[in-house]
Design a protein around this motif. Sequence first.
Motif, PDB file in Angstrom:
ATOM      1  N   THR A 128       9.131 145.824   9.560  1.00 31.29           N
ATOM      2  CA  THR A 128       8.450 145.692   8.273  1.00 31.29           C
ATOM      3  C   THR A 128       6.954 145.977   8.395  1.00 31.29           C
ATOM      4  OG1 THR A 128       8.292 143.308   8.652  1.00 31.29           O
ATOM      5  CG2 THR A 128      10.111 144.069   7.276  1.00 31.29           C
ATOM      6  N   SER A 129       6.366 145.682   9.540  1.00 32.09           N
ATOM      7  CA  SER A 129       4.928 145.911   9.727  1.00 32.09           C
ATOM      8  C   SER A 129       4.578 147.399   9.732  1.00 32.09           C
ATOM      9  CB  SER A 129       4.449 145.264  11.033  1.00 32.09           C
ATOM     10  OG  SER A 129       5.138 145.820  12.142  1.00 32.09           O
ATOM     11  N   ARG A 130       5.552 148.259   9.958  1.00 33.24           N
ATOM     12  CA  ARG A 130       5.307 149.707  10.000  1.00 33.24           C
ATOM     13  C   ARG A 130       5.679 150.416   8.706  1.00 33.24           C
ATOM     14  NH1 ARG A 130       8.064 152.954  14.063  1.00 33.24           N
ATOM     15  NH2 ARG A 130       6.552 154.482  13.352  1.00 33.24           N
ATOM     16  N   MET A 131       6.353 149.737   7.813  1.00 31.56           N
ATOM     17  CA  MET A 131       6.832 150.371   6.582  1.00 31.56           C
ATOM     18  C   MET A 131       5.711 150.503   5.559  1.00 31.56           C
ATOM     19  SD  MET A 131      10.492 148.540   5.959  1.00 31.56           S
ATOM     20  CE  MET A 131      11.734 148.550   7.234  1.00 31.56           C
ATOM     21  N   GLY A 132       5.829 151.532   4.738  1.00 29.27           N
ATOM     22  CA  GLY A 132       4.918 151.663   3.612  1.00 29.27           C
ATOM     23  C   GLY A 132       5.104 150.491   2.670  1.00 29.27           C
TER      24      GLY A 132
END
Length: 135
Positions: free
Chosen positions: A73-77
């Motif tokens: 989730t930390s890498r998602m837009g």
Amino acid sequence: MGRRELREQIFKLLFRVEFNAMEDMAEQQKLFFEEDRVTEKEKQYIQGKYGEIVEKLKVIDDMINKNTKGWETSRMGKVDLTLIRLAVYEIKYDEEIPTGVAINEAVELAKKYGQDSSPGFVNGVLARLVQADGS
């Protein structure tokens, strides 16, 4: 306002979580409802669903992270993440909404608010989650 429009309003309010501290969200809700004209009944529905999602945010994020390799989730837009969170909530906790409808609606909102790759990404993450979980 129909379900699609209500879902879109929930998405817009939930999206603010990405830019504001949780302790500021009461003020953000107040501002949100000043901007959009909704009936009192619609406001209660939107606030209720928003509150239920926020209450389960850690569990929802854990489900997402468990089922995405290399796309925590930390890498998602932020748009994609918010749509996936909303759909996961609907799939796992809202018995009134069929899984296929939750996924389809998330993809449609991704087309409207996301990048070109968002619909495919959102669909892929949700399909993987449903497949892994048997929902």
